[in-house]
Design a protein around this motif. Structure first.
Motif, PDB file in Angstrom:
ATOM      1  N   UNK A 198       0.799  -1.224   0.000  1.00 37.24           N
ATOM      2  CA  UNK A 198       0.000   0.000   0.000  1.00 37.24           C
ATOM      3  C   UNK A 198       0.824   1.264   0.000  1.00 37.24           C
ATOM      4  N   UNK A 199       2.043   1.196  -0.548  1.00 31.13           N
ATOM      5  CA  UNK A 199       2.893   2.375  -0.605  1.00 31.13           C
ATOM      6  C   UNK A 199       3.565   2.398  -1.962  1.00 31.13           C
ATOM      7  N   UNK A 200       3.384   3.488  -2.719  1.00 32.76           N
ATOM      8  CA  UNK A 200       3.946   3.620  -4.060  1.00 32.76           C
ATOM      9  C   UNK A 200       4.494   5.036  -4.226  1.00 32.76           C
ATOM     10  N   UNK A 201       5.718   5.310  -3.729  1.00 36.47           N
ATOM     11  CA  UNK A 201       6.239   6.688  -3.727  1.00 36.47           C
ATOM     12  C   UNK A 201       6.584   7.197  -5.122  1.00 36.47           C
ATOM     13  N   UNK A 202       6.436   8.462  -5.273  1.00 36.23           N
ATOM     14  CA  UNK A 202       6.756   9.126  -6.528  1.00 36.23           C
ATOM     15  C   UNK A 202       8.200   9.586  -6.517  1.00 36.23           C
ATOM     16  N   UNK A 203       8.880   9.403  -7.621  1.00 42.14           N
ATOM     17  CA  UNK A 203      10.245   9.925  -7.733  1.00 42.14           C
ATOM     18  C   UNK A 203      10.215  11.428  -7.974  1.00 42.14           C
ATOM     19  N   UNK A 204      11.343  12.026  -7.828  1.00 42.43           N
ATOM     20  CA  UNK A 204      11.446  13.463  -8.102  1.00 42.43           C
ATOM     21  C   UNK A 204      10.989  13.752  -9.526  1.00 42.43           C
ATOM     22  N   UNK A 205      10.084  14.694  -9.641  1.00 47.16           N
ATOM     23  CA  UNK A 205       9.514  15.068 -10.934  1.00 47.16           C
ATOM     24  C   UNK A 205       8.852  13.881 -11.636  1.00 47.16           C
ATOM     25  N   UNK A 260      21.019   3.086  16.299  1.00 44.56           N
ATOM     26  CA  UNK A 260      22.417   2.817  16.638  1.00 44.56           C
ATOM     27  C   UNK A 260      23.342   3.869  16.031  1.00 44.56           C
ATOM     28  N   UNK A 261      22.956   4.382  14.878  1.00 40.95           N
ATOM     29  CA  UNK A 261      23.774   5.412  14.230  1.00 40.95           C
ATOM     30  C   UNK A 261      23.632   6.782  14.894  1.00 40.95           C
ATOM     31  N   UNK A 262      22.600   6.963  15.701  1.00 41.31           N
ATOM     32  CA  UNK A 262      22.479   8.223  16.426  1.00 41.31           C
ATOM     33  C   UNK A 262      21.191   8.980  16.237  1.00 41.31           C
ATOM     34  N   UNK A 263      20.229   8.426  15.495  1.00 38.29           N
ATOM     35  CA  UNK A 263      18.957   9.114  15.318  1.00 38.29           C
ATOM     36  C   UNK A 263      18.034   8.839  16.496  1.00 38.29           C
ATOM     37  N   UNK A 264      17.165   9.785  16.761  1.00 38.35           N
ATOM     38  CA  UNK A 264      16.158   9.617  17.808  1.00 38.35           C
ATOM     39  C   UNK A 264      15.003   8.810  17.209  1.00 38.35           C
ATOM     40  N   UNK A 265      14.892   7.561  17.635  1.00 38.21           N
ATOM     41  CA  UNK A 265      13.888   6.667  17.047  1.00 38.21           C
ATOM     42  C   UNK A 265      12.715   6.397  17.984  1.00 38.21           C
ATOM     43  N   UNK A 266      12.624   7.151  19.073  1.00 39.38           N
ATOM     44  CA  UNK A 266      11.570   6.892  20.050  1.00 39.38           C
ATOM     45  C   UNK A 266      10.186   6.959  19.421  1.00 39.38           C
ATOM     46  N   UNK A 267       9.984   7.924  18.539  1.00 34.98           N
ATOM     47  CA  UNK A 267       8.672   8.077  17.906  1.00 34.98           C
ATOM     48  C   UNK A 267       8.710   7.743  16.410  1.00 34.98           C
ATOM     49  N   UNK A 268       9.717   6.998  16.001  1.00 36.91           N
ATOM     50  CA  UNK A 268       9.859   6.646  14.590  1.00 36.91           C
ATOM     51  C   UNK A 268       9.117   5.332  14.297  1.00 36.91           C
ATOM     52  N   UNK A 269       8.086   5.421  13.500  1.00 35.88           N
ATOM     53  CA  UNK A 269       7.316   4.231  13.161  1.00 35.88           C
ATOM     54  C   UNK A 269       8.043   3.414  12.101  1.00 35.88           C
ATOM     55  N   UNK A 270       7.989   2.092  12.245  1.00 38.12           N
ATOM     56  CA  UNK A 270       8.645   1.196  11.292  1.00 38.12           C
ATOM     57  C   UNK A 270       7.720   0.932  10.111  1.00 38.12           C
ATOM     58  N   UNK A 271       7.485   1.963   9.316  1.00 35.74           N
ATOM     59  CA  UNK A 271       6.581   1.853   8.161  1.00 35.74           C
ATOM     60  C   UNK A 271       7.334   2.294   6.910  1.00 35.74           C
ATOM     61  N   UNK A 272       6.942   1.792   5.731  1.00 34.94           N
ATOM     62  CA  UNK A 272       7.658   2.118   4.490  1.00 34.94           C
ATOM     63  C   UNK A 272       7.775   3.613   4.212  1.00 34.94           C
ATOM     64  N   UNK A 273       6.807   4.403   4.639  1.00 38.34           N
ATOM     65  CA  UNK A 273       6.852   5.845   4.368  1.00 38.34           C
ATOM     66  C   UNK A 273       8.073   6.513   5.000  1.00 38.34           C
ATOM     67  N   UNK A 274       8.634   5.896   6.032  1.00 39.82           N
ATOM     68  CA  UNK A 274       9.812   6.470   6.677  1.00 39.82           C
ATOM     69  C   UNK A 274      11.028   6.443   5.759  1.00 39.82           C
ATOM     70  N   UNK A 275      10.998   5.629   4.709  1.00 37.90           N
ATOM     71  CA  UNK A 275      12.148   5.564   3.802  1.00 37.90           C
ATOM     72  C   UNK A 275      12.374   6.880   3.077  1.00 37.90           C
ATOM     73  N   UNK A 276      11.346   7.736   3.032  1.00 38.64           N
ATOM     74  CA  UNK A 276      11.492   9.053   2.401  1.00 38.64           C
ATOM     75  C   UNK A 276      12.038  10.096   3.377  1.00 38.64           C
ATOM     76  N   UNK A 277      12.398   9.666   4.588  1.00 41.44           N
ATOM     77  CA  UNK A 277      12.910  10.610   5.582  1.00 41.44           C
ATOM     78  C   UNK A 277      11.828  11.509   6.104  1.00 41.44           C
ATOM     79  N   UNK A 278      10.648  10.918   6.377  1.00 37.79           N
ATOM     80  CA  UNK A 278       9.493  11.716   6.804  1.00 37.79           C
ATOM     81  C   UNK A 278       9.464  11.974   8.306  1.00 37.79           C
ATOM     82  N   UNK A 279      10.430  11.435   9.044  1.00 40.77           N
ATOM     83  CA  UNK A 279      10.526  11.724  10.479  1.00 40.77           C
ATOM     84  C   UNK A 279      11.168  13.092  10.681  1.00 40.77           C
ATOM     85  N   UNK A 280      11.256  13.551  11.902  1.00 39.10           N
ATOM     86  CA  UNK A 280      11.952  14.801  12.177  1.00 39.10           C
ATOM     87  C   UNK A 280      13.397  14.524  12.570  1.00 39.10           C
TER      88      UNK A 280
END
Length: 762
Positions: free
Chosen positions: A452-459, A498-518
């Protein structure tokens, strides 16, 4: 007397008594005064009053204890220093820094004794004659009077107030006697020179030394100390910079008086005294404040100290730690390199703010910049840019984490794939030359099912079969969305943490691959520094050390253990060199004339609706994260940055990469090569370069890409991988077959400091 009375008198045989005489009133008064004011009574009364006074004093002595120092006397400023020890800023309501007496040269200490109280080391802490005179003048309403000892002046400064009342003077007398018995003379002298006011807003000898001679107390000469001691009599009148001619004569006379007393007491030789010249103070200089970047740095350093106070148990809560820091008296040394800090500020000013014109384009007033530069080997934050000016924009853009990091998150996905030895849906190992389907809006699949996730590429560009290397270079969303599912989003989130990001509120969903977290520039600098440091965890450290009087707060080591394998980290670095040499950062970084052959790894990013744009890049010795954020100046809401700076869209390969390049290449020093432990080669050359198979969507605020992606091979430091390409993962290639390699460079934004065209991911 009548006849009857005379007859009775003769019958009694007596004669009529003569009338009694009355004494004059004057004689009677003199006799009464003599009886009332005899010398015995006067002496008795005097002795009685003395006994009464002694009794009252004994009661006062028993009742009055040495109190806690008053809040104003304890208040100090915090001192903030650059990494080289030079002063960056002072923050506090009172410009005071308490120093140990041992740090003040002995001769300088004695100047204060010679000026104020030559018998200091011999007396009991009070001057009875001076105190009695002060009491009498206070009762008579004649105002403040001198004559107090150093002990009494210290008691007045530190324990009491400056009010002129009988009660305060009696307390001063009692506390001074007690203090002299309970504390050493050195303790009292140290308190006196650290609490006295010297003018120019300086409380204490350290602040005075800086204010008048721009040096530390420990470096004062006897002549300079004598001037500071002389100042205490009349700080404003004796300040050489503003004193009248008469004031200058008076302070010189006072200065001579101090030194002559030292000779008389045997504390200074006559020959040295004869050779001394009056040390004219320097002109007043405004104390370093919070303007510009300093406010951001000060607040960030305070926050780091507060966290450490809680961590080591010195404070029970964040609130208590904040109160401890705000109380003042701290000397905080930051890791900030003064030259690199100036270079970063200059780069932002020249590459961004000079090109913004809010009067011409309203959107230009919404562009905020934040940047952090880190030494990956030590973890030291050597430069930080928080915004145009602390007093204009209080939010620190370098530490804020409310904007999306966008495609700067893609290297984390690749790192997770390599670390977990993940495979594609058809079982192929994920490497730099693994082929994926780069079709825009391609549905992501997991075990044959669409998620249920189909991201659009740039342009909305379609790339068809494309290698991971090229997908990173071109920042192809569809490839990394599928890769995240191939790895497992829960594993991606774990590696991100482990690399240093704050993952407390980071959902493990495909949309996160676009860097949609803060994420903040500081956070992303730490992630990339860990990659640069071959997988050893780097937690960027702004604060180098913190001291408070005799106490030192131990700061944690910014460099930790290995959190991902060196091979995985180095392989990601290898791939990221392609982004610079054959990708979205090419124009601003690769072709920069200042580069001088320096290998660079990095990643661009542009968030959804152009609300943020990033470039995070690194050399072997320096990692710098630059973010631009669209923020409404009135409501502070996130807004798009389209057409800011006269560009159709603010991309990571534009202003952020230009800021990065101007700064990094200006401070990098000698060219250094990456020491990579990888079997995948450096910036693996793709087997072929795909061409978008359909026209990008036409939207008013999204300019189309008009030229085909390049197949120009990026420079390599190792032999390219010879592993043959695999089939595209999860779905067949696009219907359009690959074309011959194009020699036309990608539309990545023009020259390094020229207006850019959009080619970034969104």
């Amino acid at each position: 007397m009548g006849r009857a009375e005379e007859r009775r008198a003769r019958q009694r045989g007596g004669r009529r008594a003569a009338p009694k005489r009355r004494r004059s009133s004057g004689t009677a008064g003199k006799s009464g005064i003599r009886r009332l004011f005899t010398w015995k009574k006067i002496l008795g009364t005097f002795l009685g009053l003395c006994l009464l006074g002694m009794g009252a004093f004994i009661v006062l002595y028993m009742v009055i204890d040495i109190p806690e120092g008053n809040a104003d006397a304890k208040r100090q400023s915090n001192i903030y220093q650059y990494s080289d020890g030079s002063i960056m800023a002072r923050d506090g309501k009172v410009n005071r820094e308490v120093v140990d007496l041992a740090r003040v040269p002995k001769g300088v200490r004695l100047t204060f004794v010679a000026a104020e109280n030559k018998t200091f080391y011999k007396d009991a802490g009070v001057d009875l004659k001076g105190t009695a005179r002060g009491l009498f003048n206070t009762v008579a309403g004649r105002g403040a009077q001198g004559g107090s000892t150093i002990t009494q002046q210290y008691v007045k400064n530190y324990y009491l107030t400056q009010e002129q009342t009988v009660t305060r003077k009696l307390k001063e007398l009692v506390i001074s006697l007690k203090l002299d018995r309970e504390k050493s003379k050195d303790y009292i002298l140290a308190g006196y020179i650290n609490t006295s006011y010297y003018g120019r807003g300086a409380y204490g000898i350290q602040a005075a030394a800086q204010a008048y001679y721009r040096t530390d107390a420990e470096k004062l000469s006897v002549a300079q100390g004598a001037y500071l001691a002389a100042l205490l009599q009349a700080p404003s009148q004796y300040d050489w910079a503003v004193a009248s001619d008469n004031g200058k004569k008076l302070v010189k006379a006072r200065w001579n008086y101090v030194l002559d007393n030292m000779v008389d007491e045997g504390w200074l030789s006559a020959s040295k005294r004869a050779g001394m010249k009056f040390p004219v103070p320097k002109d007043p200089k405004p104390a370093p404040g919070m303007e510009g970047q300093k406010g951001y740095l000060v607040n960030a350093a305070n926050a780091a100290l507060e966290r450490q106070l809680v961590a080591e148990g010195a404070a029970d809560s964040a609130k208590e730690a904040e109160a401890m820091v705000n109380a003042g008296g701290w000397t905080l040394t930051l890791n900030i390199d003064k030259k690199k800090q100036a270079a970063l500020e200059k780069s932002v000013r020249r590459q961004l703010t000079s090109k913004l014109d809010p009067g011409k384009r309203k959107v230009d007033g919404a562009v905020q910049a934040g940047a952090v530069s880190v030494n990956p080997k030590t973890g030291a934050v050597v430069a930080m840019y928080g915004g145009e000016d602390y007093f204009k924009h209080y939010t620190n853009n370098a530490t804020r984490s409310d904007y999306q990091p966008a495609s700067t998150f893609k290297p984390v996905i690749l790192a997770a794939a390599l670390e977990e030895r993940a495979r594609t849906q058809d079982g192929k190992p994920i490497t730099a030359d693994t082929i994926y389907d780069g079709t825009s809006k391609r549905p992501v699949v997991d075990n044959g099912s669409k998620v249920g996730f189909a991201p659009e590429n740039e342009d909305d560009a379609d790339y068809g079969p494309i290698s991971v290397q090229t997908a990173m270079n071109k920042s192809v969303n569809s490839v990394f969305a599928q890769m995240g599912v191939d790895v497992g989003m829960s594993e991606v989130v774990k590696v991100a943490g482990r690399l240093g990001m704050d993952t407390e509120n980071m959902e493990a969903v495909p949309a996160q691959t676009l860097g949609s977290m803060g994420a903040s520039p500081l956070e992303m600098a730490g992630v990339y520094a860990t990659l640069d440091n071959h997988g050893k965890k780097v937690t960027p450290a702004l604060l180098k050390s913190a001291e408070h009087l005799n106490r030192t707060v131990t700061m944690p080591d910014p460099v930790g253990d290995e959190v991902i394998s060196r091979e995985a980290a180095d392989s990601v670095t290898s791939v990221l060199t392609g982004v610079v040499d054959d990708g979205t950062a090419r124009a601003s970084v690769r072709d920069n004339p200042l580069r001088d052959g320096q290998p660079v790894a990095g990643k661009t990013g542009t968030s959804d609706n152009n609300k943020s744009a990033w470039f995070v890049g690194y050399t072997p010795d320096l990692v710098t994260s630059v973010g631009l954020f669209g923020e409404d100046p009135k409501t502070h809401a996130q807004v798009p940055m389209y057409k800011a700076g006269g560009q159709p869209r603010v991309n990571g390969g534009g202003f952020p990469a230009q800021i990065w390049a101007a700064y990094t290449f200006g401070v990098m020093g000698d060219v250094d090569k990456f020491d990579l432990d990888t079997r995948q080669g450096a910036a693996v050359r793709p087997t072929w370069t795909p061409t978008p198979s359909q026209s990008p969507t036409q939207e008013p605020t999204r300019e189309p890409t008009t030229e085909a992606p390049s197949s120009s091979p990026p420079p390599t430091t190792q032999e390219p991988s010879t592993t043959p390409p695999t089939k595209p993962s999860s779905s067949p290639p696009a219907s359009t077959p690959p074309t011959k390699p194009s020699t036309t460079p990608p539309d990545d934004g023009g020259g390094p400091f020229d207006p850019i065209k959009p080619d970034e991911d969104e």
